[in-house]
Design an enzyme around this catalytic site. Structure first.
Site, PDB file in Angstrom:
ATOM      1  N   HIS A  77       0.807  -1.217   0.000  1.00  0.00           N
ATOM      2  CA  HIS A  77       0.000   0.000   0.000  1.00  0.00           C
ATOM      3  C   HIS A  77       0.845   1.273   0.000  1.00  0.00           C
ATOM      4  O   HIS A  77       0.342   2.360  -0.242  1.00  0.00           O
ATOM      5  CB  HIS A  77      -0.981   0.011   1.185  1.00  0.00           C
ATOM      6  N   ASP A  99       0.060  -7.501   1.613  1.00  0.00           N
ATOM      7  CA  ASP A  99       0.481  -6.105   1.718  1.00  0.00           C
ATOM      8  C   ASP A  99       1.996  -5.957   1.726  1.00  0.00           C
ATOM      9  O   ASP A  99       2.554  -5.191   2.502  1.00  0.00           O
ATOM     10  CB  ASP A  99      -0.103  -5.438   2.971  1.00  0.00           C
ATOM     11  N   SER A 123       4.709   2.766   7.718  1.00  0.00           N
ATOM     12  CA  SER A 123       4.383   1.600   6.910  1.00  0.00           C
ATOM     13  C   SER A 123       5.570   1.083   6.121  1.00  0.00           C
ATOM     14  O   SER A 123       6.260   1.827   5.440  1.00  0.00           O
ATOM     15  CB  SER A 123       3.277   1.935   5.914  1.00  0.00           C
TER      16      SER A 123
END
Length: 442
Positions: free
Chosen positions: A179, A209, A293
């Site tokens: 993402h 992911d 992230s």
């Protein structure tokens, strides 16, 4: 509730931890995906599934000897809704951060972060346990992992976003979240020394992911991170998260592992839930915020034990809010399994059981069991060969407790095709152990 299948990709509602999934291995509530997180309420007692949303892309130890782990159940997500995918922080130059579908004011986006340390052909793997080590020297750990952690800036059709990455090898390969880079048409990587390099996406796997990017012209002294064995991680182990939260490069935060095998599901962008991500995650109270992230979660020795990917939010609150002490990381063993495949050919083989399941319970005497109830078995699947039947209630996968359909999916998603495992099944009035060899999901 509709039945869930091995393939969580067709979940009626990937954000509903209680919703059954359709796909192959009815698995449970855990996943992480591209930039579009929606924070949700944190889970309550152990045994709850968590729905994680990624923080959109805008914007700016030690371990003990391994022992059987019946981690937090994968039951419903009643109290815990995963908040926005914390990893990538999106920012359109105007200072607006989109936390995966959440909008919040933010600073600029750009910055390097701190690395860890792997090997030339792939990350080195070393045991996580330090066997009774003394208190961690976090300043030393931060210095050690900085060269292996990078800041990632991505330009998209709507603006720019930012996240973090972990250096995998000297050839310039970097592991991050899908993402973080999804939808990007230009990727730049900034190292701890402040120098920025262009990069390209080598491969991505939305269902876990994870993505691998590679620097176009890596420097000769690029330092890979060292990966630890996430199976040895235990609740209470001290950890450090490294990354670029809200564009603040080289930021480190510390905490402990607050749970292992936590089922986490993060919503994707497809309405049918086909791109939802499932993860049997490491839960930590180390502060993780948008921009973290794809960054490393390291133990007291500086070894990567997880890849930060999502955070939880309290229901009813602004989803753009940052860490509330409930962050989630993809276990390093799963990350390396996927990264190796992405780096070699860009295609990932996913394991599956071959069943359709839904959350279920079964009372045997005075005891009520909770798990993934089998409502369908696919022909010529691993489930058929193992002797799994409709009506069986799967309550454990090896030593990991399975509290629902999503939990099973999350656990199986992180396994290797062809690996052998033991399923604990309640059939009728009896509990039995069934050996199964996982196949490759069609």
């Amino acid at each position: 509730m509709s039945p869930a299948q091995d393939d969580p990709g067709q979940s009626p509602n990937p954000w509903d931890p209680f919703a059954s999934r359709t796909g192959e291995d009815a698995q449970g509530p855990s996943a992480l995906r591209p930039p579009q997180p929606e924070p949700t309420p944190p889970a309550g007692p152990s045994g709850t599934a968590v729905e994680a949303s990624r923080v959109s892309r805008e914007a700016a130890p030690h371990a003990h000897p391994h022992t059987p782990r019946r981690g937090p159940g994968w039951g419903g997500v009643s109290a815990l809704v995963l908040a926005g995918m914390l990893l990538s922080s999106g920012a359109t130059l105007g200072g607006v951060v989109a936390y995966d579908r959440i909008i919040a004011p933010l600073t600029s986006a750009q910055a390097p972060s701190e690395p860890a340390s792997p090997s030339p052909t792939g990350p080195d793997v070393e045991p996580v346990s330090t066997g009774g080590a003394t208190v961690a020297d976090w300043s030393e750990v931060a210095e050690q992992v900085a060269p292996s952690t990078v800041a990632i800036q991505v330009r998209t059709a709507t603006g720019t976003s930012q996240g973090t990455g972990v250096v995998l090898s000297e050839d310039g390969s970097v592991l991050t979240n899908d993402h973080v880079v999804a939808g990007g048409d230009q990727v730049q990587v900034t190292l701890a020394d402040g120098l920025t390099y262009t990069a390209a996406v080598v491969g991505a796997d939305p269902s876990t992911d994870l993505a691998v990017i590679r620097l176009d012209a890596p420097p000769p002294d690029l330092q890979p991170a060292t990966f630890g064995d996430s199976e040895l991680v235990e609740v209470g182990d001290p950890v450090m998260a490294v990354g670029t939260p809200l564009g603040l490069e080289n930021t480190v935060t510390t905490g402990i592992v607050s749970a292992v095998d936590r089922p986490v599901t993060t919503e994707g962008e497809e309405e049918d839930g086909s791109d939802a991500a499932f993860t049997s995650a490491i839960q930590t109270d180390a502060a993780i915020n948008p921009g973290n992230s794809g960054g490393p979660l390291v133990d007291a020795r500086g070894h990567v034990v997880g890849v930060n990917t999502a955070i939880a939010a309290i229901p009813g609150t602004d989803r753009a809010v940052g860490s509330i002490g409930l962050g989630f990381a993809i276990p390093s063993n799963t990350a390396r399994l996927i990264a190796d495949q992405l780096g070699e050919g860009g295609t990932v083989r996913h394991a599956y059981v071959g069943v359709t399941t839904q959350d279920g319970t079964r009372s045997v005497g005075d005891v009520t069991h909770r798990g993934a109830e089998v409502v369908g078995v696919e022909p010529d699947s691993p489930a058929v060969e193992a002797g799994i039947q409709e009506g069986d209630l799967i309550t454990a996968f090896d030593d990991v407790s399975i509290g629902g359909a999503a939990a099973l999916t999350a656990v199986v998603r992180g396994q290797e095709v062809g690996s052998e495992h033991t399923l604990t099944v309640v059939r009728g009035e009896k509990e039995r152990a069934i050996r199964i060899t996982l196949g490759e999901r069609p």
